[in-house]
Write an enzyme that holds these catalytic residues in place. Sequence first.
Site, PDB file in Angstrom:
ATOM      1  N   ASP A  17      21.071   8.856 -42.022  1.00 19.54           N
ATOM      2  CA  ASP A  17      22.105   8.277 -42.876  1.00 19.54           C
ATOM      3  C   ASP A  17      23.251   9.255 -43.104  1.00 19.54           C
ATOM      4  OD1 ASP A  17      19.160   7.801 -44.072  1.00 19.54           O
ATOM      5  OD2 ASP A  17      20.230   5.901 -44.007  1.00 19.54           O
ATOM      6  N   GLN A 255      25.912  19.584 -36.214  1.00 21.02           N
ATOM      7  CA  GLN A 255      26.053  18.436 -35.328  1.00 21.02           C
ATOM      8  C   GLN A 255      26.739  18.792 -34.012  1.00 21.02           C
ATOM      9  OE1 GLN A 255      27.927  15.703 -38.153  1.00 21.02           O
ATOM     10  NE2 GLN A 255      26.086  14.447 -38.140  1.00 21.02           N
ATOM     11  N   GLY A 272      16.050   7.454 -34.491  1.00 17.00           N
ATOM     12  CA  GLY A 272      16.954   6.944 -35.518  1.00 17.00           C
ATOM     13  C   GLY A 272      18.242   6.395 -34.938  1.00 17.00           C
ATOM     14  N   GLU A 273      19.365   6.743 -35.572  1.00 16.44           N
ATOM     15  CA  GLU A 273      20.654   6.184 -35.151  1.00 16.44           C
ATOM     16  C   GLU A 273      21.644   7.243 -34.697  1.00 16.44           C
ATOM     17  OE1 GLU A 273      24.217   3.518 -37.139  1.00 16.44           O
ATOM     18  OE2 GLU A 273      22.143   2.839 -37.322  1.00 16.44           O
TER      19      GLU A 273
END
Length: 377
Positions: A17, A255, A272-273
């Site tokens: 998220d 990241q 996940g995403e």
Amino acid sequence: MKARWDIFCSVVDNYGDIGVTWRLARQLVVEHACDVRLWVDDLRAFERMCPQINVQREQQWQEGVDVRHWPAQWLATPSADVVIAAFACQLPPEYMEAMAACERAPLWMNLDYLSAEDWVVGCHRLPSVKFKGVQKYFFFPGFRSGTGGLLREAGLLQQRQAFQQDARAQQQFLQSLGVFPANGARLMSLFAYENAALAGWLDVLATDGRATHLLVPEGRILGDMQRWLGVDRLAAGDIHRRDGLTVQVLPFVRQEQYDRLLWCCEFNAVRGEDSFVRAQWAGRPLLWHIYRQDEDIHLDKLDAFLELYTAALSPAAKAAVVALWQAWNTEGDMAQPWKMLLAHWPEVAAHAETWCLEQGLQADLATALVQFYESWI
């Protein structure tokens, strides 16, 4: 004047998220000159990918983003022009009242989970519920025309291609992480949830005839990895070897570093995403561990993506990809599907790059959100 954006992130799955919303917030600032507040209810999770964050502060600036701790006891706060509830999180009731009190109601969007299911196109940008005259809209990221697209910073694919063509840059990056793969070894990454299928996959990797160097960022899969290795504990920096397989645990990285890690590897297992999308931008074969949902409805989402992703593959290569992904996500036998994939590796590898470039032709998610706001006003 700059449009003011509020993005609300309730951390549910540790990193997915906040990973998505942090990327989105930075891109809106850098590429679209938006004034962004990012509200996060768990700064400890945020700290893993943004080490300079001060988890004790209620407000701070990070890379041009106004980062706010989302407190349990909400204080009076004016509404922004655009309000994004990421992944259907519930906004504070006091903030919703502030939206309703605005002379001009804000654009309120539910940024939903990524899905390749057919119905997403029909629901994208449709009105949802109202709160005292403030209309909420559905906004779906996606892989098809008619959706909101995927998060992709300007120039990302060009940067990736240049990096992958520069062997020295890759070597220097890996060495900065303490990674020194043997010549000719297959470099792979593994970021996944707990999975009982791991042992069978590691068995075949250790004996499939080619040396493999497996990079495992810290995460939930380490417990299964410990059991297979027969060790009590794994931590960042640990390296273990069994037959032709080297397992190396990496620390959680920023990241941008994770992107480069994916770019270096021949194969990436992700979860996940956020990491799922970044692995697609790497242009390399991948394996997705989808987040498990009640009544196995996540498998419908998995099948929908596989149907889209494998459409251009030959029947045999498609069968290999589908078998591997389904085995991983149902904790089945990984040995035979992995051998099938290796038999079709050239086609699967070429397809991963083609898929990446095709997806890159669509508008990226941040641009699609800005365009929706501009059309709405």
